[in-house]
Design an enzyme around this catalytic site. Structure first.
Site, PDB file in Angstrom:
ATOM      1  CG  ASP A   2      44.621  40.051  42.489  1.00 17.32           C
ATOM      2  OD1 ASP A   2      43.822  40.882  42.005  1.00 17.32           O
ATOM      3  OD2 ASP A   2      44.718  38.876  42.089  1.00 17.32           O
ATOM      4  CG  ASP A  16      44.366  38.864  34.361  1.00 19.69           C
ATOM      5  OD1 ASP A  16      43.529  38.065  34.818  1.00 19.69           O
ATOM      6  OD2 ASP A  16      44.812  39.832  35.014  1.00 19.69           O
TER       7      ASP A  16
END
Lengths: 213, 631
Positions: free
Chosen positions: B30, B212
């Site tokens: 990520d 998100d």
């Protein structure tokens, strides 16, 4: 694996040579029976590709399950460790599947496509409507939509459009069932207009919501 | 079957080039605006790779020493306050961006940028670096962390990107990985990765929304999860809206207070970098407490500032409302209502801000799920997908294009070729024509976005289809094909249909690196770039050789009787030779044997086709016979 083999038999005797093991492969096979290499998607009709009979009435949930099952085998994610050729073929297969599913799951696109594969003109290139009844109805609805200043009114137009669409889909189904392609075509044009109307009501509603805040 | 299996024994350390099988592990990364996380999944069990203190988050901050070496993570973050001129953070906000996209603080940029065309460049420790190179340094640090802990060479990764990243930003991310020596198995959208991790962990089924809000980007995705299928229904977002913007509004508030005291001051980039640290501290402090006191110090003058939770929420409200507005649009795109959504998964550090949780809960009419770690869930999903791609899996991720793709037509109007929220991969073609008599070339301008006019959308690339033969206006038929792969990357092809003149371009974004720049960087970044290329070619040769051998083995297994003994023996000799050559490291030998095998099996292939034809024809005959009997 049922989805991989069902309804793919009509061209059983059409063979080509597998690009990988060079042996015979049926034109509609997704994988070579001998070496299991993925094959190019070919030009199968959307109905054949998704293993459903060529008819307007489709169980969309069932269609989706078949689509998932086919993607499970053909999606590029399954080919990350394979050769460049296999990756590219899997992408082509997945593209064809997505296209077929996009068309068949949508009641308007499906009607248009079924008309085309039945040898009729589709409706995608009809930019003008010359059905006077439909024209009048469209004008009146647009007018009431434009004048609508409350969300309630827009919601009513919206609900009516949704109900009309549902009814229209039923009528299209009936027309296809009786092989009344001309009738189906007229109704599909009406469905196209109703779809647009629904879109417009959504936009109008969004504008009203934004203005009210 | 009688194939002999030859084994070649190597002494430890003798094999000069590692075999593909040795590097089976692929990691999930990520690559965040504020923090990055690396995770790995083995036997379906994902695990975040942590440092000795148990910390999984690696701050996405890079400090450059005078010799050009990079320090990444916590240490770099500490250096930011002491040596702001040599430290850079939030570089993700610049990926695939031009100069005009960078947001200022009271007129000062938080980066020292270099004027110029194309992708923005920043000045750091006296060097000019692209965001791609800086991101590559972060990726290199993550790669090292994983190699140290997993005790093996790591060369492949799944990297997550915001769903709303455009083509330029995706390409930039892939370029950065290449510079860091990582092969990207797949770019996966962050909300989709989070859904995969959450869904598998909790056996979730139904329609879920993933909200998100990261350091620099916002995504909202609606997904349907059922029986291992993760199907994105619609996605939306803002690639320039995130927690950083909360820091910005707090800092702007402090700066306006300060102006009342000291009048207008000129801020340097370094001042802004340090002041932003205060802005962030303030945000974190009042997310936990009701109020806090902070000090800004520059130009030799200090000022103190108090901020309450309520004040912050007033400042941040427009930002949060923008995310809610996007949620509303996405629900509409999917033709869904808030109460169709079964659960809201919150992802990204900025979802810790109480106002965000409150507004998301109000909008979706339910309390968001809180049983996940919003900082780590994306990397866990990436690791799961990395394992799925290398080892295999029954799960299926079906994602969509976040933005519509189109080309410029007459009058600067955009003709959309692929609509947003179309399932990937996708290929669509549209026909265009010339508008002048004798027109010999056509400029093709590819744009991404939802607006009607070209200048309101993002320009992706321009290219020209040349060599159109002289025709009257409107007679040429130019078919433009857009295809978007599973990574969300676009390729555009153009073909003039009456002559077949065609051109295919992998879109090199207007805000991307040129091939030359990339080649130079690769040369600079890898001491043995040549070896690296050699290894890649060898691996490809081995993969292809295995494919060919397996194909021939399968054919022999089924149709072996079509060969006489001599023919079979000849093929077996080549097969054995090929099997042996794969263990060696000379790709030329492997490729030559593959060709030999192809030649040696040509007659065999012909007989198999003949046999297939015969069988098919007799099948048809039987069918006809049966029909005749039925009738």
């Amino acid at each position: 694996m049922d989805a991989l083999s069902s309804n793919r038999v009509e061209n059983k005797h059409q063979l080509h040579s597998c690009w990988s093991c060079k042996g015979p492969v049926n034109d509609t096979d997704l994988f070579c029976e001998t070496c299991h290499a993925v094959q190019p998607p070919g030009h199968a009709n959307h109905f054949v590709r998704l293993g459903v009979g060529q008819a307007y009435d489709i169980d969309v949930n069932e269609l989706e399950q078949t689509y998932f099952e086919l993607q499970r085998h053909l999606h590029p994610d399954r080919f990350a460790n394979k050769t460049a050729k296999e990756k590219s073929l899997s992408q082509q297969q997945a593209v064809s599947l997505n296209e077929a599913f996009d068309v068949l799951k949508d009641s308007l696109l499906r009607a248009d496509y079924l008309l085309q594969v039945s040898g009729e003109d589709g409706i995608s290139h009809d930019h003008t409507v010359n059905d006077p009844v439909l024209l009048m109805e469209a004008m009146e609805t647009r007018e009431s939509l434009m004048e609508a200043t409350s969300i309630d009114v827009v919601n009513k137009v919206n609900d009516k459009a949704r109900r009309d669409m549902r009814d229209c889909v039923k009528l299209i189904s009936g027309a296809f069932a009786q092989s009344d392609l001309d009738g189906a075509r007229k109704l599909a044009l009406r469905l196209k207009y109703l779809t647009k109307l629904l879109e417009e009501t959504r936009h109008h509603k969004a504008r009203l919501v934004t203005a009210s805040r | 079957m009688t194939e002999a299996v030859l084994l070649q024994i190597h002494e430890p350390g003798e094999t000069p080039i590692p075999h593909a099988e040795d590097a089976t592990l692929a990691i999930g990364i990520d690559l965040g605006t504020t923090n990055s996380v690396v995770a790995v999944s083995q036997d379906g069990k994902p695990e975040v790779l942590r440092d000795e203190t148990g910390e999984g988050l690696v701050p996405s901050v890079v400090a450059y020493a005078p010799d050009g070496s990079a320090i990444v993570g916590q240490l770099a973050k500490q250096l930011l306050l002491m040596r702001p001129e040599s430290v850079i953070s939030s570089v993700k906000r610049l990926m695939g961006r031009g100069l005009q996209d960078v947001k200022t603080i009271s007129g000062t940029l938080p980066f020292e940028v270099v004027e110029g065309e194309g992708m923005v460049r920043v000045k750091i420790s006296g060097r000019e670096l692209t965001p791609v190179e800086i991101s590559a340094d972060i990726l290199r640090a993550l790669k090292e962390r994983s190699e140290d802990q997993l005790k093996q060479k790591i060369e492949r990764a799944v990297i997550t990107v915001p769903a709303y990243f455009d083509d330029a930003a995706r390409t930039a991310t892939k370029d950065a990985a290449r510079l860091a020596g990582l092969e990207v198995l797949r770019l996966v959208n962050e909300p989709t990765a989070a859904a995969l991790a959450y869904g598998l962990d909790k056996d979730a089924e139904g329609l879920y929304a993933v909200y998100d809000l990261g350091g620099g980007t916002f995504d909202i995705s609606l997904l349907r999860m059922e029986k291992g299928v993760f199907q994105v229904k619609a996605t939306g977002g803002d690639a320039a809206l995130g927690g950083d913007d909360f820091d910005h509004v707090i800092l702007e508030h402090f700066l306006s207070e300060r102006r009342e005291k000291y009048g207008v001051e000129t801020l340097t980039t370094d001042d802004v970098k340090i002041a932003l640290v205060t802005g962030r501290m303030a945000k974190e402090c009042i997310s936990e407490n009701d109020e806090g006191d902070f000090v800004l110090e520059f130009n030799g003058k200090s000022s103190s500032h108090k901020i309450t939770r309520a004040q912050f929420e007033t400042l941040a409200a427009p930002l949060v409302e923008r995310t809610i507005e996007i949620c509303r649009n996405v629900l509409e795109d999917a033709d869904m209502f808030p109460d169709d959504v079964k659960g809201i998964v919150l992802v990204g550090g900025s979802t810790r801000v109480p106002l965000v949780r409150k507004r998301v809960g109000e909008f979706f009419e339910q309390t968001p799920l809180s049983d996940i770690n919003p900082d780590e869930v994306v990397s866990v999903g990436a690791a799961l997908q990395a394992e799925a791609l290398t080892v295999g899996s029954d799960n299926l991720l079906l994602d969509v294009t976040p933005l519509s793709l189109g080309i410029e037509t007459m009058g600067g109007i955009v003709e959309k070729v692929i609509q947003r929220n179309t399932a990937l991969p996708v290929a669509k073609a549209q026909e265009f024509t010339t508008f002048q008599d004798g027109q010999s070339a056509m400029a093709i301008h590819v744009v991404q976005g939802e607006r009607e006019m070209v200048d309101q959308n993002r320009s992706l690339a321009r290219f020209e289809l040349r060599g159109i033969p002289p025709m009257t206006a409107g007679a040429a038929r130019i078919r433009v094909t857009f295809s978007v792969d599973a990574d969300g990357l676009l390729t555009v092809g153009a073909e003039e249909l009456t002559t077949g003149i065609s051109q295919e371009v992998a879109v090199k974004p207007s805000y991307g690196l040129t091939d030359d720049e990339m080649a130079t960087m690769l040369r600079d970044s890898m001491v043995n770039a040549k070896d690296d290329m050699e290894i890649r070619l060898l691996t490809e040769a081995r993969v292809e050789a295995r494919r060919v051998m397996e194909a021939v083995y399968s054919a022999l297994h089924i149709d072996g009787t079509l060969l006489v003994e001599d023919e079979r023996a000849h093929i077996d000799v080549i097969l054995n030779g090929l099997d042996e050559s794969i263990l060696g490291d000379d790709r030329h030998v492997i490729n030559a044997l593959v060709e030999d095998l192809d030649r040696a099996t040509q007659v065999f292939a012909q007989r198999r086709m003949d046999k297939g034809m015969e069988e098919a024809l007799s099948g048809v005959a039987i069918q006809k016979l049966e029909n005749a009997i039925d009738a």
